[in-house]
Design a protein around this motif. Sequence first.
Motif, mmCIF file in Angstrom:
data_model
loop_
_atom_site.group_PDB
_atom_site.id
_atom_site.type_symbol
_atom_site.label_atom_id
_atom_site.label_comp_id
_atom_site.label_asym_id
_atom_site.label_seq_id
_atom_site.Cartn_x
_atom_site.Cartn_y
_atom_site.Cartn_z
ATOM 1 N N CYS A 260 40.504 48.488 41.116
ATOM 2 C CA CYS A 260 42.191 47.906 41.092
ATOM 3 C C CYS A 260 42.296 46.928 39.942
ATOM 4 C CB CYS A 260 42.326 48.081 42.564
ATOM 5 S SG CYS A 260 42.275 46.528 43.217
ATOM 6 N N GLU A 261 44.141 47.794 39.856
ATOM 7 C CA GLU A 261 44.496 46.196 39.295
ATOM 8 C C GLU A 261 44.708 44.725 39.859
ATOM 9 O OE1 GLU A 261 45.736 46.902 36.560
ATOM 10 O OE2 GLU A 261 44.485 48.297 36.299
ATOM 11 N N ALA A 262 45.259 44.976 41.622
ATOM 12 C CA ALA A 262 45.224 44.407 42.069
ATOM 13 C C ALA A 262 44.311 43.179 42.218
ATOM 14 C CB ALA A 262 45.707 44.287 43.584
ATOM 15 N N VAL A 263 42.767 43.451 41.757
ATOM 16 C CA VAL A 263 41.787 43.003 41.955
ATOM 17 C C VAL A 263 41.930 42.608 39.514
ATOM 18 C CG1 VAL A 263 38.986 42.207 41.492
ATOM 19 C CG2 VAL A 263 39.830 43.904 43.299
ATOM 20 N N ARG A 264 41.945 43.636 39.604
ATOM 21 C CA ARG A 264 41.915 43.099 37.801
ATOM 22 C C ARG A 264 42.802 41.936 37.869
ATOM 23 N NH1 ARG A 264 39.811 45.768 33.900
ATOM 24 N NH2 ARG A 264 40.089 47.159 35.316
ATOM 25 N N GLY A 265 44.604 41.888 37.847
ATOM 26 C CA GLY A 265 44.832 40.911 37.890
ATOM 27 C C GLY A 265 44.388 39.575 38.774
ATOM 28 N N ALA A 266 44.025 39.761 39.658
ATOM 29 C CA ALA A 266 43.781 38.526 40.855
ATOM 30 C C ALA A 266 42.674 37.658 39.599
ATOM 31 C CB ALA A 266 43.068 38.618 42.477
ATOM 32 N N CYS A 267 41.979 37.874 39.051
ATOM 33 C CA CYS A 267 40.351 37.725 38.690
ATOM 34 C C CYS A 267 41.062 37.327 36.798
ATOM 35 C CB CYS A 267 39.789 38.911 37.899
ATOM 36 S SG CYS A 267 38.167 39.694 38.972
ATOM 37 N N GLU A 268 41.990 37.858 36.404
ATOM 38 C CA GLU A 268 42.846 36.698 35.198
ATOM 39 C C GLU A 268 43.738 35.504 35.943
ATOM 40 O OE1 GLU A 268 43.561 41.684 32.874
ATOM 41 O OE2 GLU A 268 45.641 40.303 33.598
ATOM 42 N N ILE A 269 44.137 35.776 36.866
ATOM 43 C CA ILE A 269 44.882 34.523 37.503
ATOM 44 C C ILE A 269 43.497 32.961 37.413
ATOM 45 C CG2 ILE A 269 46.243 33.302 39.298
ATOM 46 C CD1 ILE A 269 47.331 36.570 39.632
ATOM 47 N N LEU A 270 42.523 34.053 38.296
ATOM 48 C CA LEU A 270 41.597 32.559 38.166
ATOM 49 C C LEU A 270 40.525 32.380 37.594
ATOM 50 C CD1 LEU A 270 41.295 34.568 42.064
ATOM 51 C CD2 LEU A 270 42.071 32.307 41.713
ATOM 52 N N GLY A 271 40.718 33.482 36.932
ATOM 53 C CA GLY A 271 39.771 33.136 35.581
ATOM 54 C C GLY A 271 38.270 33.674 35.860
ATOM 55 N N LEU A 272 38.204 34.643 36.741
ATOM 56 C CA LEU A 272 37.093 35.307 36.662
ATOM 57 C C LEU A 272 36.811 36.222 35.842
ATOM 58 C CD1 LEU A 272 38.001 34.646 40.872
ATOM 59 C CD2 LEU A 272 35.900 33.602 39.173
ATOM 60 N N ASP A 273 35.615 37.090 36.471
ATOM 61 C CA ASP A 273 35.065 38.435 35.385
ATOM 62 C C ASP A 273 34.810 39.526 36.635
ATOM 63 O OD1 ASP A 273 33.332 40.602 34.478
ATOM 64 O OD2 ASP A 273 32.552 39.332 33.240
ATOM 65 N N PRO A 274 35.178 39.959 37.238
ATOM 66 C CA PRO A 274 35.219 41.364 37.963
ATOM 67 C C PRO A 274 33.686 41.827 37.742
ATOM 68 C CG PRO A 274 36.592 42.109 36.321
ATOM 69 C CD PRO A 274 36.820 40.843 36.185
ATOM 70 N N TRP A 275 33.155 41.433 37.339
ATOM 71 C CA TRP A 275 31.683 42.072 36.669
ATOM 72 C C TRP A 275 31.165 41.434 38.046
ATOM 73 C CZ3 TRP A 275 29.741 45.751 32.484
ATOM 74 C CH2 TRP A 275 31.063 46.404 32.139
ATOM 75 N N TYR A 276 30.862 39.898 38.039
ATOM 76 C CA TYR A 276 30.079 39.619 38.526
ATOM 77 C C TYR A 276 30.978 38.603 40.311
ATOM 78 C CZ TYR A 276 28.144 38.590 34.409
ATOM 79 O OH TYR A 276 27.145 38.513 33.216
ATOM 80 N N VAL A 277 31.579 39.783 40.571
ATOM 81 C CA VAL A 277 31.785 39.539 41.790
ATOM 82 C C VAL A 277 31.383 39.637 42.061
ATOM 83 C CG1 VAL A 277 35.058 39.031 42.889
ATOM 84 C CG2 VAL A 277 34.500 38.289 40.318
ATOM 85 N N ALA A 278 31.334 39.223 43.635
ATOM 86 C CA ALA A 278 30.294 40.062 44.888
ATOM 87 C C ALA A 278 31.486 40.420 45.859
ATOM 88 C CB ALA A 278 29.924 38.729 45.865
ATOM 89 N N ASN A 279 30.938 42.224 46.138
ATOM 90 C CA ASN A 279 31.283 42.683 47.115
ATOM 91 C C ASN A 279 30.472 43.187 48.024
ATOM 92 O OD1 ASN A 279 32.935 45.060 44.021
ATOM 93 N ND2 ASN A 279 30.862 43.919 43.702
ATOM 94 N N GLU A 280 31.221 43.577 49.248
ATOM 95 C CA GLU A 280 29.826 44.132 50.260
ATOM 96 C C GLU A 280 30.243 45.334 50.560
ATOM 97 O OE1 GLU A 280 27.298 42.363 51.693
ATOM 98 O OE2 GLU A 280 27.950 40.549 50.940
ATOM 99 N N GLY A 281 30.660 46.414 50.026
ATOM 100 C CA GLY A 281 30.040 47.942 50.087
ATOM 101 C C GLY A 281 30.469 48.266 49.090
ATOM 102 N N ARG A 282 29.674 48.038 47.669
ATOM 103 C CA ARG A 282 29.599 49.048 46.391
ATOM 104 C C ARG A 282 27.854 49.228 46.613
ATOM 105 N NH1 ARG A 282 33.946 49.656 49.079
ATOM 106 N NH2 ARG A 282 35.860 49.824 47.483
ATOM 107 N N MET A 283 27.618 49.754 45.507
ATOM 108 C CA MET A 283 26.273 49.707 45.190
ATOM 109 C C MET A 283 25.853 50.762 43.683
ATOM 110 S SD MET A 283 24.387 52.449 47.885
ATOM 111 C CE MET A 283 25.149 54.493 47.356
ATOM 112 N N VAL A 284 25.000 50.383 42.832
ATOM 113 C CA VAL A 284 24.367 51.479 42.340
ATOM 114 C C VAL A 284 23.267 52.108 42.623
ATOM 115 C CG1 VAL A 284 25.371 50.161 39.842
ATOM 116 C CG2 VAL A 284 23.081 49.890 40.851
ATOM 117 N N ALA A 285 23.308 53.451 41.499
ATOM 118 C CA ALA A 285 22.820 54.206 42.466
ATOM 119 C C ALA A 285 22.200 54.469 40.613
ATOM 120 C CB ALA A 285 23.109 55.339 43.072
ATOM 121 N N PHE A 286 20.431 54.762 40.516
ATOM 122 C CA PHE A 286 19.794 55.248 40.041
ATOM 123 C C PHE A 286 19.587 56.650 39.951
ATOM 124 C CE2 PHE A 286 18.993 51.872 36.692
ATOM 125 C CZ PHE A 286 20.391 50.694 37.243
#
Length: 346
Positions: A260-286
């Motif tokens: 989402c744009e809010a998370v993307r913007g926060a990551c840019e401000i904090l110098g974080l990569d959203p692909w490495y930021v933790a989630n607690e309600g998301r999963m990948v499924a193969f």
Amino acid sequence: MSGPACPLPVAEEGVIERGHGGGGALTSRLIAELFLPCFGVSSAAPLHDGATLAVGGSRLAFTTDSFVVTPLEFPGGDIGVLAVIGTVNDLAMCGARPLALSAGFILEEGLEIARLRRIAASMGRAAAAAGVRVATGDTKVVERGKGDGIYITTAGIGLIPAGITIGPAEVRPGDALLLSGDLGRHGIAIMAAREGLGFEPAIGSDLACLAPAVADLIDAGITPHCLRDLTRGGLASALVEIAAAAGVELRVDAAAVPVCEAVRGACEILGLDPWYVANEGRMVAFVAEQHAARALDVLRRHPGGARAAMIGRVVAAPGRGRVLAATIGGVRVLDLLSGEQLPRIC
């Protein structure tokens, strides 16, 4: 008397660093070079969110987790809900229907009883909503200044339906790679609450129970080949670990990964990569490619799943596992972080 030997770890002269708990390369080395040899477990054994145990004619999933998040209460949840849902989600990643949890509390002298009551009550509500019972527990108190209010350790057991086997060893070339929702909300919500950052709009944790979505997939006749919830280390670390364990190549379309744009913007401000930021309600499924569209329909019916997407596929890579992300500028090779982006987020 003989038993498993406990060999010296590579960095025997070193000390534990914060990054050893970050779910990245340091965590992987600590497990592979210290814990597994000491416990007599082969480093070639597939590691998953939970262990599978055969008991009589049934198969159980068994998992444990510890929660040290700070602050204890944050937008979208608290440490108690996190402990329940985190453990239930680990069972769900094995395809198991959760049965019972244990809860061990380490309390710091001086903790307000009212706060403990709020956290315990929210744990109870989360467990009831997940259809799981907190069946046993333990309480210890440490001296003032020797803890951060509350640490919680949980364990959980669940029943795996007959015929269901989910894990990295089941991943096959041609599988579709599905993501159950947008990334990064939990880690950014914790960081914002901890540091007093007033993002607009406010970002709440994505904390959510994934067990109903997994059960609905299975009930729809779609057995995922592998599942992984995206906690410490986020999406990137989960994909790298699965690719290595399965010995396959994962090709991800970066433009298809929802943030989402809010998370993307926060990551840019904090110098974080959203692909490495933790989630607690998301999963990948193969899942097998022919099931991908129906699986997305199921995922999108659940809270947080509106942006569920197919983000890539699995190709054969004999002898190696790696993750390639196609971006506008070229191809990015993903790896585990050497340290920790955000400490104490779960």
